[in-house]
Write an enzyme that holds these catalytic residues in place. Structure first.
Site: not given
Lengths: 188, 910
Positions: B97, B99-102, B104, B121, B214
């Site tokens: 998946g 995310g905003g920064m990284g 996974v 991640k 979140d």
């Protein structure tokens, strides 16, 4: 790799087919650079039209072999490549939207619908610009250079071999004409 | 389109000539053109704003939202490219998946130490700037600090070959909690047990001062079997470590942009302080979706969702669950019954807008769920009960705080605050009078009841409720032989109930009194008094039109048969005048107050005379009759100095007169009067009394609107007023909405659009079920949103404001005209040509409400001039601007956001 500088000199010398040979090279290079810049964008950089066009020039052209007039011609081509690049993507987006069936992995939901809206606007603008080219070719070129290429008034005047005053005036008029045509042409 | 292309050579030539011209020269040149060319040229010139929107920047700026998506596609391709690479001791096997920064990845340990598959991640390429690396590290540190079976465990971390940080976590094999529960066809009970486990994990994080921020189904994965589910809380990527005081400083913008609005709490959207209560909200949203199968807000689009989160109460989950019964392994009917009651109430308590009104902790939320599962009573109570309990305070704040809402209206309308201020004073006075009378009545009743029941007098404190109940119970017996006295007592009790805001009880008591009196011959005066109380009842219950007719009936009875009592008649006239003021019928109110003055002078009642002068000064001020208003003010002041007036009355009168001075724009005198009033009343009531807050509000208005505004001083007064309301015992929201509105108005005057919008938004949220606060707040917010270009929301807010104000004060009230103008201006911003007629009608309605030549009409015409310009009628716009500019510039300070907008219109029209 093609000798882009040579092709550019051919364009200036009105060698038949020179533009058609040069344009794909500029277009590909522009897309590649744009892609790299977009990747940086994640870190907060924004894409700068004018910087992109200049970067393509630096990469493709040997500045020692050409004059400033050649450079301006190249910029006008790069501006057109920029237009094609953005409008292609916008058309792809609107087509996906209309197609509906295709499952597209959207990573960030376009919650504002703003991307869709801008894609539609860009497509409408591209159509309007084609219409403008039919009635006032120079004005359409001014828009391409100024808006899509991020060229200054001075650079645009050089590329189109006209006065800065004419560029400014064409730009003012063309803007109004385009938004009017976009509004009239909107199906809704 | 064809025609515009055909005309282009002529149009283009005309534009060449005209674009260089300004003002009248341009108008002349336009007039000289052929009509079709001229029409085309004018249509084009009107599109300058739209041209700026599309072609004002560069193509890449315009395409930015689109390029954002393209960036995502590129990033995704990059993520796929990582598969097969080595990162530290791991080999990337697949993408889990992003995310905003990284991103996974699923990764396998390949350094030969032991066989382990992990979730890895890795910071995205191109994101390795210092602060993003720092945030990435902070997530790793947060995970390291947490040790809970329901939170994914951290293994290790380091840097990849190309220098990007990574960390390896426990790999969770599961699916989002909602999807898992649906696939297993879990019933409500099993879902609630699962949810309680999630609460435990969140509580564990909170105890370590970590707020997740979140929480949503995709961050809560569940695996295992229905009998033994394994829950794991994931992604602390935007989690926050709280400071030692348990709060976070206002959120960074980066954090905001990463939010998922469907699950974001109001304070996250507004950028307010984040606390553990933010996660309680997130848990509430999660619970809602888990049990009802729907998210709390079904709106489409980020802004619409955000607006709903900020201003709408979610529907009860039980009302939205029926479609999902099959995946909950039950029938629609049964599911609805399971959720109705406790689960509804628990969910809505967790989702309250105000953080302090939610569950105190994730643990408390989990406990309430478990109490429900065990069949024990839950802590959560429906909001409506609370509202009902607050009715008394809310209703009685009448003059004091609701009037401040009217004050906010004026402030927000960007002119002088004066009419609001005057209304405030008028109502404050009325309430204070009523309070005095109610107290006197109560004294009388204590005496009365004390005689009837000797034990009662020995009690230290007699509760008002007990007193009334006892009184009502004994009336029939005590006054069995005296229907007149019985009716009077019933009327008196009805009057008290009205003042306590218990309208049902007031209604039945007054009805009873009226029926008793109907059988008493010649009881015209007592009937008039009872009718007067009925009028006060309608006025207090928010129906001034009904109050008006009842007062007129009362006056007719009081003077019937020639047995008039001037003091009764004067007091009824006063009441009627007040009802007329509430309706905005100032001229009629003025003649009625003149009548009450004559009656007061006839009885030689100094206080009643002074009150009549004050009333007349106010109506004269409303009617913009400066000379008369000043004279009546002087009359009142002279009596104030002559008469033996108790400090409380003196303080109130000073305040009222200060307000009249504000209306007359004698700001220096107003400020001095307010300051003295505050000093006197602080001595009487204490500095934290709500009445003091009202006075500070009006002092703030005067400071804000004097010729050289003192905006900082005004802001300080408004903030003090807010603090007073906020610290009031009992109803915590009393007066807060208008106070926020005032704060917003100062920001608007100072040109601070974002701060103004935020304050008005809070004002709307704090309005609760008060229609006036709600309408005023939305009206103010809509105005700012329009200037910000957030037009769809502006239209929604303005539309709602108009609906509410119409339902509250009717179609003909001045407020309805003002708010209607706002709606028209928003519509015109969206579609100038289409809304032009509506704008004209709104201007006419403003003139009708305030009279020709009133400055409100000038303000209304700023919208008309802008709209005319946008539809290409430059000449019309210029003419209008010439008429209104002096009045507009007098009303709006140079930094005011609407003034700035107006000056832009003036420039564009040249």
């Amino acid at each position: 790799m093609a000798d882009t500088t040579g092709l550019l000199l051919d364009v200036r010398a009105d060698v038949p087919g020179a533009v058609d040979r040069l344009f794909p090279v500029v277009y590909d290079e522009l897309r590649q650079i744009a892609r790299a810049r977009l990747r940086d964008r994640s870190a907060g950089h924004t894409l700068d039209t004018s910087a992109l066009v200049h970067e393509v020039y630096v990469r493709l052209v040997d500045a020692t072999r050409v004059t400033w007039k050649d450079r301006s011609h190249f910029f006008a081509l790069a501006a057109r490549a920029m237009r094609f690049t953005l409008v292609d993507y916008a058309r792809r987006r609107t087509a996906e939207k209309r197609g509906g069936g295709a499952v597209r992995v959207t990573l960030k939901d376009d919650l504002d619908g703003l991307a869709e809206e801008r894609a539609a606007d860009l497509v409408a603008l591209d159509d309007a610009l084609a219409g403008l080219a039919a009635v006032d070719a120079r004005a359409a070129q001014v828009v391409e250079c100024r808006f899509f290429g991020g060229l200054s008034v001075e650079e645009t005047a050089e590329a189109l071999e006209t006065s800065e005053r004419t560029v400014k005036r064409d730009w003012q008029k063309a803007r109004l004409w385009l938004v009017r045509t976009m509004q009239e042409g909107a199906p809704s | 389109m064809a025609s515009s292309a055909d005309l282009w050579p002529a149009v283009s030539a005309a534009l060449d000539a005209i674009l260089d011209l300004q003002g009248e020269a341009r108008g002349d040149a336009l007039a000289a053109l052929d009509p079709p060319v001229r029409a085309e040229v004018e249509a084009l010139l009107a599109l300058d704003g739209e041209a700026d929107r599309v072609l004002g920047g560069s193509a890449t700026d315009f395409a930015d939202p689109l390029l954002r998506d393209l960036t995502d596609e590129i990033d995704q391709a990059d993520a796929d490219d990582e598969v097969g690479r080595r990162v530290g001791p791991y080999e990337v096997v697949g993408v889990l998946g992003r995310g905003g920064m990284g991103t996974v990845y699923r990764a396998r340990r390949v350094d030969g130490t032991f066989d382990q598959t992990v979730a890895l991640k890795l910071l995205r390429r191109g994101l390795d700037t210092d602060d993003l690396v720092a945030r990435f590290r902070s997530e790793r540190q947060i995970l390291a600090a947490l040790d809970h079976p329901s939170i994914a465990r951290l293994y290790d971390g380091g840097k990849s070959n190309d220098g990007r940080p990574y960390f390896a976590m426990e790999l969770v094999e599961g699916e989002p909690v909602t999807a898992w529960a649906d696939r297993q066809r879990l019933g409500t009970g099993a879902r609630l047990r699962l949810f309680a486990t999630i609460c435990d994990a969140v509580h564990h994080a909170h105890q370590r001062l970590v707020v997740h921020r979140d929480l949503k189904p995709s961050n809560v994965l569940v695996g295992g079997t229905p009998a033994a589910p394994v829950v794991k809380l994931l992604d602390f990527g935007i989690a926050k470590v709280l400071g030692s005081d348990g709060t976070d400083t206002p959120l960074t913008r980066t954090g905001h942009q990463l939010l998922t609005p469907e699950y974001a709490a109001p304070e996250q959207i507004e950028g307010d302080a984040i606390t553990t209560a933010t996660d309680v909200y997130g848990l509430g949203a999660l619970l809602y979706e888990l049990v009802a199968g729907e998210r709390p807000f079904a709106e489409a689009g980020r802004r619409a969702i955000e607006e709903a989160v900020l201003s709408r109460e979610p529907a009860r989950p039980s009302t939205r669950a029926s479609d999902h019964a099959p995946t909950h392994g039950t029938t629609a009917d049964r599911l609805r019954k399971e959720l109705a009651g406790d689960v509804d109430v628990i969910c809505l308590k967790a989702l309250r807008k105000e953080p302090e009104r939610r569950y105190a902790s994730a643990e408390a939320l989990g406990d309430d769920i478990r109490r429900h599962l065990d069949g024990r009573p839950v802590d959560a109570q429906p909001d409506t009960l609370r509202y009902r309990a607050r009715t008394f305070v809310r209703r009685n704040r009448g003059a004091v705080a609701a009037a401040a809402a009217i004050a906010a209206l004026l402030a927000g309308l960007a002119g002088t605050a004066s009419w609001a201020a005057v209304t405030t004073a008028r109502q404050a006075e009325a309430v204070a009078e009523e309070r005095d009378r109610a107290e006197g009545l109560a004294d009388y009743l204590v005496g009365l009841l004390g005689e009837a029941d000797p034990f009662q007098t020995s009690q230290q404190s007699v509760s008002v409720d007990g007193l009334i109940d006892r009184g009502i119970a004994t009336i029939d017996e005590a006054f069995a032989d005296d229907p007149l006295a019985r009716a009077r007592t019933l009327t008196a009790f009805g009057s008290i109930e009205t003042r306590l805001g218990r309208f049902d009880r007031a209604d039945s008591l007054l009805t009873l009194a009226e029926s008793v009196l109907a059988d008493v011959p010649g009881a015209d005066v007592p009937v008039a008094v009872a009718l007067g109380e009925r009028g006060a009842y309608f006025a207090a219950a928010g129906d001034p039109v009904a109050a008006d007719s009842v007062y007129r009936l009362a006056l007719a009875r009081a003077t019937a048969g020639g047995q008039a009592d001037p003091s009764v008649e004067g007091s009824l006239a006063s009441g009627l005048g007040t009802a007329l003021v509430y309706q905005g019928r100032y001229s009629a109110a003025d003649s009625v107050f003149a009548q009450s003055l004559t009656l007061a002078q006839a009885t030689g009642d100094t206080r009643a005379t002074m009150t009549a002068y004050v009333n007349l000064a106010e109506t004269a001020a409303y009617l913009s009759d400066t000379t008369r208003a000043l004279r009546r003010t002087d009359d009142a002041v002279s009596l104030l100095d002559q008469a033996e007036i108790p400090p409380a009355v003196r303080g109130r009168t000073l305040f009222t007169l200060g307000t009249a001075m504000t209306l007359l724009e004698r700001f220096d005198r107003a400020i001095a009067l307010f300051q003295e009033a505050i000093e006197v009343q602080s001595g009487v009531l204490g500095p934290m009394h709500p009445d003091i807050a009202t006075m500070r509000n009006n002092l703030g208005f005067a400071l804000q609107n004097q010729p050289s505004p003192d905006l900082d001083g005004a802001l300080a007064e408004f903030r003090t007023a807010y603090t007073i309301y906020a610290s009031a015992p009992g109803d915590a929201t009393r007066g807060l909405s208008p106070a926020e509105g005032n704060i917003g108005s100062v920001h608007a005057d100072a040109g601070r659009l974002d701060s103004a919008a935020a304050a008005y938004r809070r004002a709307v949220r704090l309005a609760g079920d008060d229609p006036l606060d709600d309408a005023v707040g939305r009206h103010n917010l809509a105005g700012i949103l329009r200037v910000q270009g957030r037009l769809p929301e502006a239209e929604r807010q303005a539309t709602r404001a108009v609906e509410v104000i119409r339902a509250t004060v009717g179609n003909d009230h001045p407020y309805t005209a003002i708010i209607g103008m706002t709606l028209a201006s928003v519509r015109a911003a969206r579609d100038p040509a289409g809304a032009l007629d509506e704008v004209r009608e709104a201007v006419e309605a403003t003139d009708a409400a305030f009279g020709e030549g009133h400055w409100r009409g000038a303000i209304a015409r700023t919208h008309l001039s802008r709209t005319l310009l946008q539809t290409g009628d430059g000449a019309g716009a210029r003419r209008l601007i010439g008429e209104i500019a002096p009045a507009v510039r007098q009303q709006w300070a140079p930094t005011n956001v609407y003034r700035v907008e107006f000056e832009q219109t003036v420039r564009s029209a040249r």
